[in-house]
Structures are given as C-alpha cells and as structure tokens.
Enzyme design. Structure first.
Site, PDB file in Angstrom:
ATOM      1  CB  SER A   1      -0.875   0.021   1.260  1.00  0.00           C
ATOM      2  OG  SER A   1      -1.543   1.272   1.365  1.00  0.00           O
TER       3      SER A   1
ATOM      4  CE1 TYR B   1      -4.199  -2.074   4.946  1.00  0.00           C
ATOM      5  CE2 TYR B   1      -3.325   0.119   4.498  1.00  0.00           C
ATOM      6  CZ  TYR B   1      -3.867  -1.075   4.049  1.00  0.00           C
ATOM      7  OH  TYR B   1      -4.061  -1.272   2.703  1.00  0.00           O
TER       8      TYR B   1
END
Ligand code: NAP
Length: 248
Positions: free
Chosen positions: A143, A157
């Site tokens: 990501s 995350y």
C-alpha cells in the site's frame, strides 16, 4: 504450459479485479475468500461462463492450517501453481496509536503480514527449482500507506505494509536464483469495500483532493499492474514496486 494463479482474497475489490483479468489472460484461477461464499461462487460462474477456469476456496490466510489446506486443494483440483498474488488484507477503524489494543495489532499483522509469509512459503515450496519446481512469480499487494505512515488513522496497517515491502525485497533476493520473481504493487486510495469494512465507506472521496491526480483509483487499474509484474514483459524485474496511487 498451463498458467495457474492463486489469488488470496479474490472475492471482492482488487482481488476480484485480478481474478477477472487473470482469467482473461488465460490463467486457470484459484482464489480464496474469507466469508463471502455466494459472491465467490458467482465470480467463479462468471469466469466459467466466459470460457475461463476458476475455483474458489474458503481459507483464512491468518491460520496456518487453512493456508496449507488452500494450497493442497489447489494442487489437487487445479494443478501446479505458476503465480501467487498475496492480496488478502484488512484495516481496522481509524484510531491513534495510543488507542490500539494488542488484539487489534495481532489481527492486522496476522492477516496482512503472517498470511502473506505463509502463502509465499507454500508457493516457494512448489515453484522453486531448489524444490524441483519450474519457477514462477509472486506479487504482494502492499500500500502507499507503507510510505505515508497513515498518521491518526491506521499506523498499524501502514506498518504492516512496510513489513510487506521489506518482505518483498528480502524474498526476491532469496529466490532470484531459483526461477521466482517477487514484486509488489502499492495502491493508493482505491474504490473497494475495504473502506466500509473499517467504518468510513466514503474515505476515497474525502481524501481524493490530496491525490495529485485528484481522483481515487479503480481496482482494475491495480490488477493491470499486478498482471504486468507476473508477465514475461517484466522478466528482468524482481524486488520491484509499482505505485498505483495517482502520484500520492
Ligand atoms: P476488500 O474489498 O475489503 O476485499 C478484501 C478481500 O480479502 C476479500 O476477498 C476478503 O474476503 C479477503 N480477506 C479478508 N481477510 C481475509 C483473511 N483473513 N483471509 C482470507 N481472505 C481474507 O479489500 P481491497 O480494498 O480489495 O484490498 C485488497 C488489498 O489491497 C489489501 O491487501 C489492501 O490492504 C490493499 N490495498 C487496498 C487499498 C484500497 O484503497 N482499497 C489501498 C492500498 C492497498 P471476503 O470477501 O470473504 O470477506
């Protein structure tokens, strides 16, 4: 040689877009899902109706026994894997770090990091020339958060995706001489269900003006980068990253 791809979390979002694109590119597709059995079965039917081959298997990538069963079922029902996409991933409700429980951290790291390690382990055992395999490709779905850190929202995350970036570099070097290329994509804000799953379905539209291209991305734009990294066109790329993030 029949190309066979295993995509984790293929029932929705980026995974489902990758399932569709891979089937269209001639791969026999095996994909896993966690809960969405009906959605997964409908996607299989769609692929088969279009003349492709697809098989959906329920498996929680955070559980070692499930991962072992996933790969053994794929061996039995489809054949020898040539590609793996470590796509399954989760984020939890936006919080500051001082509000994050150990249980939350364990859930996020178990799916995003340990799940990717376990699936890559099983793929390497099957693909590596060291183990009698014929090589293959692995793409990890990281990501843009790994570069940005996601302060005030989900540093956990972002850190799990930072681990995926380092894992990509290390594994790529470890198996480069064994016929396996390992690369990653780093999506930015993409229109999928993940945002509803952690409690802010409209997040892409809220933050899109901070993206240099002034828009969110579509799952298919990420899937195209994944398929390119797995293709022979990327034959000299390993340990590489494609940012699919509109310049963010
Ligand atoms: P999504 O729409 O929420 O879909 C997640 C998929 O993963 C579903 O197929 C889900 O299965 C599966 N899954 C979740 N937990 C699992 C587990 N423990 N074991 C097996 N499968 C599991 O997510 P997405 O947005 O497409 O995200 C896919 C990947 O892209 C993730 O790694 C995510 O971190 C990354 N990413 C997404 C964005 C974004 O903006 N969307 C940005 C950067 C990176 P069920 O359908 O059965 O629940």
């Amino acid at each position: 040689m029949q190309k066979i791809i295993l995509i984790t979390g293929g029932s929705r979002g980026i995974g489902a877009a990758t399932v569709r694109l891979a089937a269209g590119a001639g791969y026999a597709v095996v994909f896993s899902y966690l809960k969405a059995r009906e959605v997964a079965e409908a996607l299989c039917a769609e692929i088969r109706d279009a003349g492709g081959a697809a098989c959906a298997i329920q498996a929680d990538v955070a559980l070692e026994a499930d991962v072992v069963r996933l790969f053994e079922t794929a061996d039995r029902e489809v054949g020898k894997l040539t590609a793996l996409v470590n796509n399954a991933g989760v984020a939890e409700r936006q919080r500051r770090c001082e509000e994050m429980s150990a249980a939350r951290l364990s859930r996020v790291f178990a799916t995003n990091v340990i799940g990717s390690f376990l699936c890559a382990r099983e793929a390497v055992k099957r693909m590596s020339t060291r183990h009698g395999g014929q090589g293959g490709g692995i793409v990890n779905v990281s990501s843009a958060a790994s570069r940005l850190g996601s302060p005030g929202e989900f540093v956990d995350y972002a850190a799990s995706k930072g681990a995926i970036d380092t894992f990509t570099i290390g594994l790529a070097k470890e198996v480069a001489g064994e016929g396996i290329r390992v690369n990653a994509v780093r999506p930015g804000v993409i229109y999928t269900d993940i945002h509803a799953s952690y409690g802010e379905p409209g997040r892409v539209d809220r933050v899109k003006d901070s993206v240099p291209m002034r828009r969110g991305g579509d799952a298919e734009e990420v899937a195209k980068a994944i398929l390119w990294l797995l293709s022979d066109d990327a034959s000299y790329s390993t340990g590489a990253f494609i940012d699919v993030s509109g310049g963010r």
